[in-house]
Design an enzyme around this catalytic site. Structure first.
Site, PDB file in Angstrom:
ATOM      1  N   ARG A   1       6.028  20.722  33.120  1.00 39.22           N
ATOM      2  CA  ARG A   1       6.961  21.496  33.643  1.00 39.22           C
ATOM      3  C   ARG A   1       8.067  20.364  34.346  1.00 39.22           C
ATOM      4  NH1 ARG A   1       6.199  20.206  38.221  1.00 39.22           N
ATOM      5  NH2 ARG A   1       8.043  21.063  38.856  1.00 39.22           N
ATOM      6  N   GLY A   2       9.220  21.158  34.809  1.00 39.82           N
ATOM      7  CA  GLY A   2      10.005  20.143  35.298  1.00 39.82           C
ATOM      8  C   GLY A   2      11.119  19.766  34.546  1.00 39.82           C
TER       9      GLY A   2
ATOM     10  N   GLN B   1       4.381  25.395  43.064  1.00 40.35           N
ATOM     11  CA  GLN B   1       4.665  24.002  42.704  1.00 40.35           C
ATOM     12  C   GLN B   1       4.524  23.024  43.867  1.00 40.35           C
ATOM     13  OE1 GLN B   1       6.287  26.545  41.550  1.00 40.35           O
ATOM     14  NE2 GLN B   1       6.912  26.049  39.444  1.00 40.35           N
TER      15      GLN B   1
ATOM     16  N   ASP C   1      17.577  22.306  37.386  1.00 40.34           N
ATOM     17  CA  ASP C   1      17.078  22.548  36.254  1.00 40.34           C
ATOM     18  C   ASP C   1      18.440  22.524  35.202  1.00 40.34           C
ATOM     19  OD1 ASP C   1      14.972  23.981  37.609  1.00 40.34           O
ATOM     20  OD2 ASP C   1      14.226  23.384  35.732  1.00 40.34           O
TER      21      ASP C   1
HETATM   22  C1  LIG Z   1      13.017  17.087  38.697  1.00 39.72           C
HETATM   23  S1  LIG Z   1      12.597  18.680  38.398  1.00 39.72           S
HETATM   24  C2  LIG Z   1      13.716  19.598  38.798  1.00 39.72           C
HETATM   25  C3  LIG Z   1      13.618  20.855  38.491  1.00 39.72           C
HETATM   26  O1  LIG Z   1      13.020  21.082  37.168  1.00 39.72           O
HETATM   27  C4  LIG Z   1      12.327  21.481  39.692  1.00 39.72           C
HETATM   28  O2  LIG Z   1      12.967  21.528  40.879  1.00 39.72           O
HETATM   29  C5  LIG Z   1      12.088  23.119  39.037  1.00 39.72           C
HETATM   30  O3  LIG Z   1      12.846  23.867  39.606  1.00 39.72           O
HETATM   31  C6  LIG Z   1      11.074  22.932  38.031  1.00 39.72           C
HETATM   32  O4  LIG Z   1      10.820  24.390  37.791  1.00 39.72           O
HETATM   33  P1  LIG Z   1       9.318  24.735  36.802  1.00 39.72           P
HETATM   34  O5  LIG Z   1       9.342  26.208  36.789  1.00 39.72           O
HETATM   35  O6  LIG Z   1       8.116  24.351  37.610  1.00 39.72           O
HETATM   36  O7  LIG Z   1       9.469  23.730  35.790  1.00 39.72           O
END
Ligand SMILES: CSC[C@@H](O)[C@@H](O)C(=O)COP(=O)(O)O
Length: 365
Positions: A54-55, A204, A245
């Site tokens: 994820r991320g 997270q 994102d």
């Molecule tokens: C460098 S990662 C930035 C974002 O992807 C992060 O803040 C985020 O919201 C991730 O969401 P996720 O749902 O855990 O993938």
């Protein structure tokens, strides 16, 4: 970054076989450090959907390798297009996913099928190397902000930083975005302390950011998502730094659900609110974040149930809502640019305005 002294990236190709792809299973952290071996594009899609990876930057990089895995089985034009569409559909909000797939397609389409597998691995490798370098540069630029804060407050005074979700090295290929400046500040001896929002529903912050910061020795405290405003009212937050994102060309910012409320509280309390991102997270095609960024709706079971470790040391999942209650689970929200103090990119920092973005990326017109 290092785990127990050994340097890792968040995705890598197996050194022995030269083609299978490794990731950490992020659904098992912080209690187990399981490394998964991915050998098919279906496994990659599953890993992205279930958030084993994820991320925003990381899912783009892993999807690029997913396309390389797909081409090993069938490198025809039809397979290339079908598998790219399948991988791009795994999660809707992070633009890095679409960006990485489009970059791979642009590189691979003109090539004869016989050359595509090697070219796909090489391009996915370049995407990873560039992401790591961009995040390191974000770290250096963000460090300047923290140095300035340290200089204003006296060298040994604590700098309290609040972050939401996980925008650390395991959300990217390496370094992270929001956490990169924090790692660098800590390494050069600045007295940083991080308030880590737990980040319900998937936690997270509590699970991943706390694990990352702890592994690196960065002082931190996990807080309930709702505590940030209170801490700001009492002067206990000097700066907020989050990842994102997707950023529109007008500098609206999509990030993990709850980010918007942090930005509102920051503005009310005169706390600066910074967003760290590589340029691969900018969607130049859209302007109005609220209207144009698709917000992922995830399963209500992420609200009704929670994962953790029980007193017997077993990972388990428990229900926290009454039987029959409905749950809604929008996974991201949009913070309008007017609430964002500035953006930290690999090219430097800028105000969260269309002009600010264009000053760093003039090639975008
Ligand atoms: C460098 S990662 C930035 C974002 O992807 C992060 O803040 C985020 O919201 C991730 O969401 P996720 O749902 O855990 O993938």
């Amino acid at each position: 970054m290092k785990i127990n002294g050994t340097p890792y990236r968040s995705v890598w190709v197996d050194e022995k076989d030269g083609w299978s792809v490794h990731i950490f299973d992020q659904t098992r952290l912080p209690f187990a450090l399981d490394i998964l071996q991915l050998t098919t594009p279906e496994q990659v899609a599953h890993a992205i959907k279930t958030m084993q990876v994820r991320g925003a930057p990381l899912i783009g990089a892993v999807a690029a390798y997913g396309l390389a895995l797909a081409l090993r089985a069938d490198s025809s034009d039809t397979a290339l297009e079908q598998q790219a569409t399948m991988l791009a559909a795994t999660r809707p909000t992070a633009i890095n996913l679409r960006w990485a797939i489009e970059r791979m397609l642009k590189h691979l389409r003109p090539l004869p099928p016989t050359e595509r597998v090697a070219a796909a691995y090489a391009e996915a490798g370049r995407i990873c190397d560039e992401d790591a370098a961009q995040n390191e540069a974000i770290g250096r630029h963000g460090l300047e902000l923290l140095r300035t804060l340290a200089a204003q407050r006296g060298k040994n005074d604590k700098i309290n930083i609040l972050t939401h979700c996980n925008a650390g090295w395991i959300a990217t290929v390496d370094w992270g975005t929001a956490l990169a400046p924090i790692y660098m500040a800590h390494d050069e001896g600045l007295n940083v302390h991080v308030w880590v929002d737990e980040t319900r529903p998937r936690n997270q912050g509590a699970a991943l950011t706390a694990w990352e910061l702890g592994s690196h020795g960065v002082p931190h405290t996990v807080i309930a998502d709702n505590a940030g405003g209170h801490l700001m009212q009492h002067g206990l937050v000097d700066i907020v730094i989050v990842g994102t994102d997707r950023v529109t060309r007008n500098a609206d910012v999509a990030n993990k659900i709850g980010t918007y409320l942090k930005a509102l509280a920051a503005q009310d309390n005169n706390v600066s609110f910074w967003v760290a991102l590589p340029s691969t997270t900018i969607d130049w095609r859209v302007a109005d974040g609220l209207r144009e960024i698709p917000i992922e709706e995830r399963s209500g079971t992420e609200i009704t149930h929670i994962n953790g470790r029980d007193d017997n040391g077993q990972l388990s999942r428990v229900q926290i809502t009454p039987d029959g209650s409905q749950a809604a689970n929008p996974a991201f929200d949009v913070t309008p640019a007017r609430l964002v103090t500035g953006l930290i990119t690999e090219k430097g920092c800028c105000p969260a305005t269309p002009e600010g973005l264009r000053s760093l990326f003039p090639e975008q017109g």
